[in-house]
Enzyme design. Sequence first.
Site, PDB file in Angstrom:
ATOM      1  N   HIS A  26      87.563  13.915  50.551  1.00  0.00           N
ATOM      2  CA  HIS A  26      88.744  14.789  50.603  1.00  0.00           C
ATOM      3  C   HIS A  26      90.046  14.033  50.799  1.00  0.00           C
ATOM      4  CE1 HIS A  26      85.755  18.133  51.921  1.00  0.00           C
ATOM      5  NE2 HIS A  26      85.770  17.967  50.615  1.00  0.00           N
ATOM      6  N   ASN A  51      74.061  17.764  64.833  1.00  0.00           N
ATOM      7  CA  ASN A  51      75.230  18.642  64.948  1.00  0.00           C
ATOM      8  C   ASN A  51      75.211  19.381  66.282  1.00  0.00           C
ATOM      9  OD1 ASN A  51      77.510  19.427  63.027  1.00  0.00           O
ATOM     10  ND2 ASN A  51      76.876  21.407  63.851  1.00  0.00           N
TER      11      ASN A  51
HETATM   12  C1  BV8 Z   1      86.783  22.995  44.794  1.00  0.00           C
HETATM   13  C2  BV8 Z   1      91.164  17.980  53.262  1.00  0.00           C
HETATM   14  C3  BV8 Z   1      86.984  23.754  42.581  1.00  0.00           C
HETATM   15  C4  BV8 Z   1      92.437  18.659  53.605  1.00  0.00           C
HETATM   16  C5  BV8 Z   1      89.473  19.743  53.112  1.00  0.00           C
HETATM   17  C6  BV8 Z   1      88.038  30.421  46.592  1.00  0.00           C
HETATM   18  C7  BV8 Z   1      89.116  29.819  45.946  1.00  0.00           C
HETATM   19  C8  BV8 Z   1      89.138  28.441  45.700  1.00  0.00           C
HETATM   20  C9  BV8 Z   1      88.069  27.650  46.110  1.00  0.00           C
HETATM   21  C10 BV8 Z   1      87.014  28.264  46.759  1.00  0.00           C
HETATM   22  C11 BV8 Z   1      86.976  29.626  47.000  1.00  0.00           C
HETATM   23  N1  BV8 Z   1      85.805  29.907  47.652  1.00  0.00           N
HETATM   24  C12 BV8 Z   1      85.114  28.762  47.845  1.00  0.00           C
HETATM   25  C13 BV8 Z   1      85.814  27.772  47.292  1.00  0.00           C
HETATM   26  C14 BV8 Z   1      85.461  26.411  47.261  1.00  0.00           C
HETATM   27  C15 BV8 Z   1      86.178  25.749  48.436  1.00  0.00           C
HETATM   28  C16 BV8 Z   1      85.404  26.060  49.701  1.00  0.00           C
HETATM   29  O1  BV8 Z   1      84.350  25.518  49.900  1.00  0.00           O
HETATM   30  N2  BV8 Z   1      85.950  26.952  50.537  1.00  0.00           N
HETATM   31  C17 BV8 Z   1      85.278  27.290  51.782  1.00  0.00           C
HETATM   32  C18 BV8 Z   1      86.329  27.692  52.810  1.00  0.00           C
HETATM   33  C19 BV8 Z   1      84.284  28.396  51.511  1.00  0.00           C
HETATM   34  N3  BV8 Z   1      86.140  24.346  48.146  1.00  0.00           N
HETATM   35  C20 BV8 Z   1      87.177  23.808  47.516  1.00  0.00           C
HETATM   36  O2  BV8 Z   1      88.202  24.387  47.259  1.00  0.00           O
HETATM   37  C21 BV8 Z   1      86.957  22.364  47.094  1.00  0.00           C
HETATM   38  N4  BV8 Z   1      87.355  22.249  45.721  1.00  0.00           N
HETATM   39  O3  BV8 Z   1      85.867  23.739  44.979  1.00  0.00           O
HETATM   40  O4  BV8 Z   1      87.392  22.852  43.582  1.00  0.00           O
HETATM   41  C22 BV8 Z   1      87.705  23.317  41.396  1.00  0.00           C
HETATM   42  C23 BV8 Z   1      87.020  22.608  40.409  1.00  0.00           C
HETATM   43  C24 BV8 Z   1      87.705  22.244  39.279  1.00  0.00           C
HETATM   44  C25 BV8 Z   1      89.067  22.547  39.119  1.00  0.00           C
HETATM   45  C26 BV8 Z   1      89.742  23.243  40.141  1.00  0.00           C
HETATM   46  C27 BV8 Z   1      89.072  23.629  41.285  1.00  0.00           C
HETATM   47  C28 BV8 Z   1      87.861  21.443  47.907  1.00  0.00           C
HETATM   48  C29 BV8 Z   1      87.454  21.507  49.358  1.00  0.00           C
HETATM   49  C30 BV8 Z   1      88.222  20.438  50.125  1.00  0.00           C
HETATM   50  C31 BV8 Z   1      89.189  21.102  51.074  1.00  0.00           C
HETATM   51  N5  BV8 Z   1      89.841  20.056  51.883  1.00  0.00           N
HETATM   52  N6  BV8 Z   1      90.054  18.754  53.817  1.00  0.00           N
HETATM   53  C32 BV8 Z   1      92.800  18.421  55.054  1.00  0.00           C
HETATM   54  O5  BV8 Z   1      92.001  17.863  55.817  1.00  0.00           O
HETATM   55  O6  BV8 Z   1      93.903  18.816  55.419  1.00  0.00           O
HETATM   56  S1  BV8 Z   1      88.176  20.572  53.775  1.00  0.00           S
HETATM   57  C33 BV8 Z   1      88.229  20.369  55.451  1.00  0.00           C
HETATM   58  O7  BV8 Z   1      87.473  21.419  55.979  1.00  0.00           O
HETATM   59  C34 BV8 Z   1      87.545  19.136  55.923  1.00  0.00           C
HETATM   60  O8  BV8 Z   1      87.777  18.029  55.097  1.00  0.00           O
HETATM   61  C35 BV8 Z   1      86.116  19.515  55.947  1.00  0.00           C
HETATM   62  O9  BV8 Z   1      85.505  19.245  54.740  1.00  0.00           O
HETATM   63  C36 BV8 Z   1      86.184  21.003  56.092  1.00  0.00           C
HETATM   64  C37 BV8 Z   1      85.767  21.413  57.478  1.00  0.00           C
HETATM   65  O10 BV8 Z   1      84.447  21.228  57.452  1.00  0.00           O
HETATM   66  P1  BV8 Z   1      83.737  20.337  58.553  1.00  0.00           P
HETATM   67  O11 BV8 Z   1      84.066  18.922  58.334  1.00  0.00           O
HETATM   68  O12 BV8 Z   1      82.334  20.773  58.503  1.00  0.00           O
HETATM   69  O13 BV8 Z   1      84.412  20.732  59.922  1.00  0.00           O
HETATM   70  P2  BV8 Z   1      84.222  22.086  60.703  1.00  0.00           P
HETATM   71  O14 BV8 Z   1      85.309  22.139  61.689  1.00  0.00           O
HETATM   72  O15 BV8 Z   1      84.009  23.208  59.737  1.00  0.00           O
HETATM   73  O16 BV8 Z   1      82.816  21.892  61.445  1.00  0.00           O
HETATM   74  C38 BV8 Z   1      82.696  20.899  62.421  1.00  0.00           C
HETATM   75  C39 BV8 Z   1      81.224  20.867  62.774  1.00  0.00           C
HETATM   76  O17 BV8 Z   1      81.021  19.823  63.709  1.00  0.00           O
HETATM   77  C40 BV8 Z   1      80.745  22.149  63.429  1.00  0.00           C
HETATM   78  O18 BV8 Z   1      79.495  22.497  62.872  1.00  0.00           O
HETATM   79  C41 BV8 Z   1      80.584  21.754  64.893  1.00  0.00           C
HETATM   80  O19 BV8 Z   1      79.483  22.415  65.500  1.00  0.00           O
HETATM   81  C42 BV8 Z   1      80.264  20.296  64.795  1.00  0.00           C
HETATM   82  N7  BV8 Z   1      80.667  19.517  65.957  1.00  0.00           N
HETATM   83  C43 BV8 Z   1      81.757  19.707  66.756  1.00  0.00           C
HETATM   84  N8  BV8 Z   1      81.766  18.746  67.714  1.00  0.00           N
HETATM   85  C44 BV8 Z   1      80.687  17.945  67.496  1.00  0.00           C
HETATM   86  C45 BV8 Z   1      79.989  18.436  66.378  1.00  0.00           C
HETATM   87  N9  BV8 Z   1      78.868  17.861  65.910  1.00  0.00           N
HETATM   88  C46 BV8 Z   1      78.425  16.779  66.565  1.00  0.00           C
HETATM   89  N10 BV8 Z   1      79.037  16.251  67.648  1.00  0.00           N
HETATM   90  C47 BV8 Z   1      80.162  16.798  68.143  1.00  0.00           C
HETATM   91  N11 BV8 Z   1      80.768  16.267  69.221  1.00  0.00           N
END
Ligand code: BV8
Length: 241
Positions: free
Chosen positions: A116, A212
């Site tokens: 990302h 996790n």
């Molecule tokens: C794509 C960079 C298609 C930016 C990030 C509707 C419209 C458009 C798109 C979509 C849509 N519906 C779905 C989509 C697809 C979309 C998507 O997946 N949406 C989600 C919300 C459903 N994906 C996209 O848009 C991707 N692109 O699909 O393109 C396309 C193809 C061709 C042409 C055009 C388009 C792009 C996705 C990338 C988004 N950018 N980041 C920035 O950082 O500012 S995503 C961002 O959120 C992060 O990078 C990361 O990936 C994500 C968060 O996820 P996690 O890393 O898992 O973090 P989170 O907080 O969720 O969870 C943390 C976990 O850690 C928890 O489980 C917790 O329990 C655990 N934890 C906490 N503490 C600890 C721990 N574990 C262990 N030890 C600890 N101490």
Amino acid sequence: MIQKAIDILKSSKSVFVLTGAGISAESGVPTFRDADGLWKNYSATDLATPEAFARNPALVWEWYHWRQSIILKAAPNPAHYALVELEKKFSTFLLLTQNVDNLHRRAGSQNVLELHGNIFRARCLSCGNVQEHTIDPDNEVNNLPTCSCSGLLRPDVVWFGEPIPQDVWQQSLTFLNQTDVALISGTSGIVWPAAAIPELAKKGGIKTIEVNLESTPISPIVDISLQGKAGEILPQIVQKL
Ligand code: BV8
Ligand code: ZN
């Protein structure tokens, strides 16, 4: 269960690691789930979009500069360092991270792919030039960063609705197809296409291990799901290899 994970890794020659925001949680970097509403009551998914940037680039840049200031004060934690040690134990190793905080590289990981992008890089909307871009913490003035061509700069990260870098994705899938085990840690398994990796690994007959804090949509898919802090569990695993 942790012994089973150690045994799988001991009998493996090649390791694929996927990390998410949870890996940096113990460094004090808020995860996306924690971050929702954390900054001026905005949700990350509202701000990390091309639409938000088009509508209000100053607000989006303020958010990224705020995140940079937190990350600059943060240090890699034992989870990052455990993955540096893990890489040393395997001749074939790839770390694919969803994080943009650069903490894996700061910890010393070598073979890192950023799915990302990277919060410390900016890209010019006019000429496409990519450059290092870190806020000057002393210079509070948050005017819009511009390129030498005077074009507007944007953070060089992948926003929701934007395609991920195809070369990184293809390289990751190629590596995944020939690896023995996939270790997935600190990701809620919600964001696509990274969320597809555990399923792809399973279909490819690859052993999968999750570390996790809580159970996720990935937990029922993987062979071994270890619940707890990555900063505690990963070092326990790696020091026994
Ligand atoms: C794509 C960079 C298609 C930016 C990030 C509707 C419209 C458009 C798109 C979509 C849509 N519906 C779905 C989509 C697809 C979309 C998507 O997946 N949406 C989600 C919300 C459903 N994906 C996209 O848009 C991707 N692109 O699909 O393109 C396309 C193809 C061709 C042409 C055009 C388009 C792009 C996705 C990338 C988004 N950018 N980041 C920035 O950082 O500012 S995503 C961002 O959120 C992060 O990078 C990361 O990936 C994500 C968060 O996820 P996690 O890393 O898992 O973090 P989170 O907080 O969720 O969870 C943390 C976990 O850690 C928890 O489980 C917790 O329990 C655990 N934890 C906490 N503490 C600890 C721990 N574990 C262990 N030890 C600890 N101490
Ligand atoms: Zn330019």
